[in-house]
Design an enzyme around this catalytic site. Structure first.
Site, PDB file in Angstrom:
ATOM      1  N   GLY A 168       4.197 -11.687  37.324  1.00 41.77           N
ATOM      2  CA  GLY A 168       4.098 -10.897  36.094  1.00 41.77           C
ATOM      3  C   GLY A 168       4.347  -9.431  36.353  1.00 41.77           C
ATOM      4  O   GLY A 168       5.355  -9.030  36.953  1.00 41.77           O
ATOM      5  N   GLY A 169       3.373  -8.612  35.925  1.00 42.81           N
ATOM      6  CA  GLY A 169       3.504  -7.160  36.078  1.00 42.81           C
ATOM      7  C   GLY A 169       3.742  -6.744  37.523  1.00 42.81           C
ATOM      8  O   GLY A 169       4.420  -5.751  37.790  1.00 42.81           O
ATOM      9  N   GLY A 405      41.752   0.285  40.734  1.00 45.35           N
ATOM     10  CA  GLY A 405      40.425   0.841  40.504  1.00 45.35           C
ATOM     11  C   GLY A 405      39.650   1.036  41.791  1.00 45.35           C
ATOM     12  O   GLY A 405      38.831   1.963  41.905  1.00 45.35           O
ATOM     13  N   ALA A 406      39.899   0.166  42.758  1.00 43.37           N
ATOM     14  CA  ALA A 406      39.150   0.280  44.014  1.00 43.37           C
ATOM     15  C   ALA A 406      39.558   1.545  44.754  1.00 43.37           C
ATOM     16  O   ALA A 406      38.737   2.182  45.411  1.00 43.37           O
ATOM     17  CB  ALA A 406      39.387  -0.948  44.874  1.00 43.37           C
TER      18      ALA A 406
HETATM   19  C1  HXC Z   1      -7.205 -12.963  37.163  1.00 42.42           C
HETATM   20  C2  HXC Z   1      -6.362 -14.340  38.773  1.00 42.42           C
HETATM   21  C3  HXC Z   1      -5.030 -14.060  38.361  1.00 42.42           C
HETATM   22  C4  HXC Z   1      -4.865 -13.164  37.260  1.00 42.42           C
HETATM   23  C5  HXC Z   1      -4.945 -15.432  40.021  1.00 42.42           C
HETATM   24  N1  HXC Z   1      -6.252 -15.205  39.795  1.00 42.42           N
HETATM   25  N2  HXC Z   1      -4.167 -14.754  39.138  1.00 42.42           N
HETATM   26  N3  HXC Z   1      -7.430 -13.805  38.181  1.00 42.42           N
HETATM   27  N4  HXC Z   1      -5.983 -12.637  36.700  1.00 42.42           N
HETATM   28  N5  HXC Z   1      -3.655 -12.816  36.800  1.00 42.42           N
HETATM   29  C6  HXC Z   1      -7.392 -15.737  40.543  1.00 42.42           C
HETATM   30  C7  HXC Z   1      -7.623 -17.225  40.275  1.00 42.42           C
HETATM   31  O1  HXC Z   1      -8.373 -17.397  39.106  1.00 42.42           O
HETATM   32  C8  HXC Z   1      -8.388 -17.607  41.534  1.00 42.42           C
HETATM   33  O2  HXC Z   1      -9.731 -17.180  41.373  1.00 42.42           O
HETATM   34  C9  HXC Z   1      -7.772 -16.742  42.593  1.00 42.42           C
HETATM   35  O3  HXC Z   1      -7.135 -15.667  41.918  1.00 42.42           O
HETATM   36  C10 HXC Z   1      -6.721 -17.462  43.414  1.00 42.42           C
HETATM   37  O4  HXC Z   1      -5.788 -18.069  42.520  1.00 42.42           O
HETATM   38  P1  HXC Z   1      -5.295 -19.575  42.680  1.00 42.42           P
HETATM   39  O5  HXC Z   1      -4.611 -19.940  41.428  1.00 42.42           O
HETATM   40  O6  HXC Z   1      -6.431 -20.430  43.126  1.00 42.42           O
HETATM   41  O7  HXC Z   1      -4.281 -19.424  43.903  1.00 42.42           O
HETATM   42  P2  HXC Z   1      -2.894 -20.127  44.134  1.00 42.42           P
HETATM   43  O8  HXC Z   1      -3.029 -21.600  43.912  1.00 42.42           O
HETATM   44  O9  HXC Z   1      -2.418 -19.668  45.467  1.00 42.42           O
HETATM   45  O10 HXC Z   1      -1.926 -19.573  42.999  1.00 42.42           O
HETATM   46  C11 HXC Z   1      -1.607 -18.209  42.937  1.00 42.42           C
HETATM   47  C12 HXC Z   1      -0.852 -17.878  41.628  1.00 42.42           C
HETATM   48  C13 HXC Z   1      -1.666 -18.380  40.423  1.00 42.42           C
HETATM   49  C14 HXC Z   1       0.519 -18.526  41.674  1.00 42.42           C
HETATM   50  C15 HXC Z   1      -0.636 -16.374  41.603  1.00 42.42           C
HETATM   51  O11 HXC Z   1      -3.013 -17.896  40.542  1.00 42.42           O
HETATM   52  C16 HXC Z   1      -1.097 -17.928  39.129  1.00 42.42           C
HETATM   53  O12 HXC Z   1      -0.160 -18.529  38.628  1.00 42.42           O
HETATM   54  N6  HXC Z   1      -1.684 -16.850  38.588  1.00 42.42           N
HETATM   55  C17 HXC Z   1      -1.219 -16.282  37.341  1.00 42.42           C
HETATM   56  C18 HXC Z   1       0.121 -15.636  37.520  1.00 42.42           C
HETATM   57  C19 HXC Z   1       0.649 -14.984  36.276  1.00 42.42           C
HETATM   58  O13 HXC Z   1       1.105 -15.643  35.365  1.00 42.42           O
HETATM   59  N7  HXC Z   1       0.510 -13.678  36.221  1.00 42.42           N
HETATM   60  C20 HXC Z   1       0.991 -12.902  35.121  1.00 42.42           C
HETATM   61  C21 HXC Z   1      -0.166 -12.194  34.508  1.00 42.42           C
HETATM   62  S1  HXC Z   1       0.448 -11.374  33.073  1.00 42.42           S
HETATM   63  P3  HXC Z   1     -10.972 -17.971  42.013  1.00 42.42           P
HETATM   64  O14 HXC Z   1     -12.158 -17.229  41.500  1.00 42.42           O
HETATM   65  O15 HXC Z   1     -10.869 -19.366  41.515  1.00 42.42           O
HETATM   66  O16 HXC Z   1     -10.790 -17.866  43.499  1.00 42.42           O
HETATM   67  C22 HXC Z   1       1.071  -9.916  33.613  1.00 42.42           C
HETATM   68  C23 HXC Z   1       1.464  -9.017  32.503  1.00 42.42           C
HETATM   69  C24 HXC Z   1       2.632  -8.177  32.799  1.00 42.42           C
HETATM   70  O17 HXC Z   1       1.126  -9.601  34.754  1.00 42.42           O
HETATM   71  C25 HXC Z   1       3.900  -8.821  32.428  1.00 42.42           C
HETATM   72  C26 HXC Z   1       5.046  -7.919  32.628  1.00 42.42           C
HETATM   73  C27 HXC Z   1       6.295  -8.645  32.592  1.00 42.42           C
END
Ligand code: HXC
Length: 515
Positions: A168-169, A405-406
């Protein structure tokens, strides 16, 4: 004494935070911890941490239990090869390295400090993106980082090292960086993950196929360097920094010491490397190896748009930016991707006072509907803009073809090149003689009793007139025609003659490069 007790208490608290289970969890994923990464990157005992007590102000959605001092990112400053840098390293073992309000504040702070003090900033990214629990404050956190990065752009080198998810961000900090480093099977960068993609479009894709290191190194062009291990990756960051100045007000350092190669030497091997037959390709990397300081070529984006080579190299110890046509692939033509790649490198070098050297051998921009429809005009214009705008020393060497152009983009004196050098094998023309004859003698050939013969004669005539560097040399557009064996020594002399180049610019807010 009271101080010592207090410091001892804090140390214990920190040790608890770095619990062996969390470290092991990270290691099991084949990854290092945030602090192990900092230790790998910095000179020993130079790291000073900032803001270790910062923690989230949020209490909703379980944050009271989850929040930890440091807020899942380690930030501060230290030295690499004796030179000061600022950095941050996200800690995936705490809340997935997700970015909340205070986490973002820590990162913004080090970027601003780096900018103010003229030091490179290095971001080590291992993060699930915006911290969902902190809502809009996380998004605003990214906004503050992005603004700080844009303000720092062209002032200090900005490097992103992705060693885990960059979701994401988190992916736009690399997107705004000068250089992005990734590690095979460890780094994954994407705007929306596989789950969201499946929900939105039904498309199934793995993390690796969506945003793995290979994808970004070869297909998207979002990554500049790819490594097999984190250790190699951090060595790569150190190597890159050795070519760069600390900021836009400094010149890049001239290499000193054991491996510095200051002398001129003959390049007789160039005659073997570059075939006389202009239709035959060759490996431009061999030319680079023969001409520049041994093993000094640091190729940037080596897997992307392979028809052009770009990177940093050293010539008599001086850092230079290199742009070269790779005739082995697509005859070294400039297409959409290679135009983006070239323009980006040129603009980086211009920001940081790194002279540019082009090695030219290409028939021009790539023809075809695919390229035209996808905007080769828009993308190709970036190359023209970047070179015309660049005020660093610009030297161009024409090995064989410089058509259309190159020629304009890569070696025209009128575009602002300071030295245009040609080998006797150089061919400078609006287009290849075969294509030119079909345009200017179309009627004569169609009406001729012996069209094939006439076409051949006219091609030979055009070859005689245009396919040499002498026309351009007579007009003063080529400064010198040299024997290939003199290439290194002439390039060194030209570079040294241009080191103090100063070019006044028209006062304006900023230009408007085609995007
Ligand atoms: C809060 C988060 C988090 C998030 C992960 N965690 N991403 N907590 N906010 N964005 C936490 C999980 O809840 C978990 O907590 C711990 O981190 C580890 O994550 P897991 O999922 O267990 O790890 P893994 O299996 O290795 O997967 C990692 C991951 C997945 C691929 C990054 O967590 C995931 O898909 N996260 C979301 C990614 C995403 O979509 N981000 C975009 C956010 S929106 P616990 O407590 O259980 O250990 C954004 C807005 C901006 O960024 C957009 C601009 C374009």
């Amino acid at each position: 004494m009271a101080f010592e007790k207090e410091i001892e208490r804090l140390k214990k608290k920190w040790e608890e935070l770095e619990s062996p289970e969390l470290v092991e969890k990270q290691h099991q994923k084949g990854k290092l911890t945030a602090r192990e990464r900092i230790n790998l990157l910095l000179d020993p005992e130079t790291f000073v941490e900032l803001d270790p007590f910062v923690e989230s102000r949020f209490q909703q959605l379980g944050m009271t239990e989850k929040k930890i001092p440091g807020d899942a990112v380690v930030s501060g400053f230290g030295k690499i090869s004796g030179r000061q840098v600022y950095l941050f390293s996200q800690d995936f073992s705490k809340m997935g390295g997700s970015l909340g309000e205070l986490h973002a504040q820590k990162i913004t702070k080090v970027i601003e400090l780096a900018t103010k003090t003229g030091c490179p900033i290095i971001g080590i990214i291992d993060s699930g993106g915006a911290r969902i629990q902190e809502g809009i404050s996380s998004l605003d956190g990214y906004a503050s980082i992005f603004r700080a990065m844009v303000r720092a752009s062209g002032v200090i080198p900005q490097i992103s090292v992705i060693v885990g998810p960059s979701a994401g961000g988190a992916s736009y900090a690399p997107g705004l960086s000068d250089f992005v480093f990734m590690v095979e099977r460890i780094s994954q960068m994407f705007i929306t993950g596989p789950e969201v993609i499946r929900a939105v479009s039904g498309e199934k894709v793995s993390f690796e196929d969506l945003g793995g290191a290979s994808i970004h190194s070869q297909k998207s062009g979002c990554s500049h360097f790819i490594f097999k291990s984190e250790k190699d990756c951090f060595l790569g960051v150190k190597k890159l920094l050795s070519y760069l100045p600390q900021n836009n007000l400094e010149d890049p350092p001239r290499q000193k010491g054991l491996f510095a190669e200051f002398f001129e030497r003959e390049n007789l091997r160039l005659l073997e490397i570059v075939p006389e037959d202009e239709k035959k390709g060759y490996d431009m990397k061999e030319v680079i190896e023969e001409v520049f300081d041994k093993n000094s070529f640091l190729e940037v984006q080596s897997g992307f748009a392979t028809n052009c080579l770009v990177g940093l190299a050293r010539l008599s110890g001086y850092s230079v930016g290199l742009v070269a046509n790779q005739t082995k692939f697509m005859a070294g033509t400039l297409d959409i991707d290679s135009s983006d790649k070239v323009a980006r490198l040129v603009r980086f070098c211009d920001c940081f006072n790194i002279p540019l050297i082009n090695l030219v051998d290409t028939s021009g921009y790539l023809p075809g509907t695919d390229q035209e429809h996808r905007g080769i005009i828009r993308h190709g214009a970036k190359v023209l803009y970047a070179f015309a705008e660049a005020s660093v020393p610009k030297i161009s060497l024409i090995l064989r073809k410089a058509f259309g152009g190159a020629y304009i983009a890569l070696c025209s004196r009128q575009l602002g090149y300071d030295r245009v050098i040609a080998w006797p094998s150089a061919q400078i023309a609006v287009m290849g003689p075969e294509q030119a004859v079909r345009i200017i003698y179309r009627k004569e050939i169609a009406e001729s009793k012996e069209p094939k013969k006439l076409e051949k004669e006219k091609i030979e005539e055009l070859k005689e007139i245009f396919l040499s560097p002498y026309q351009a040399a007579k007009l003063g557009q080529v400064d010198m025609i040299i024997h290939p064996k003199e290439t290194r020594s002439i390039l060194i002399k030209c570079l040294e003659s241009l080191l103090n180049k100063r070019e006044a610019k028209i006062a304006k807010k900023h230009g408007n490069i085609p995007l």
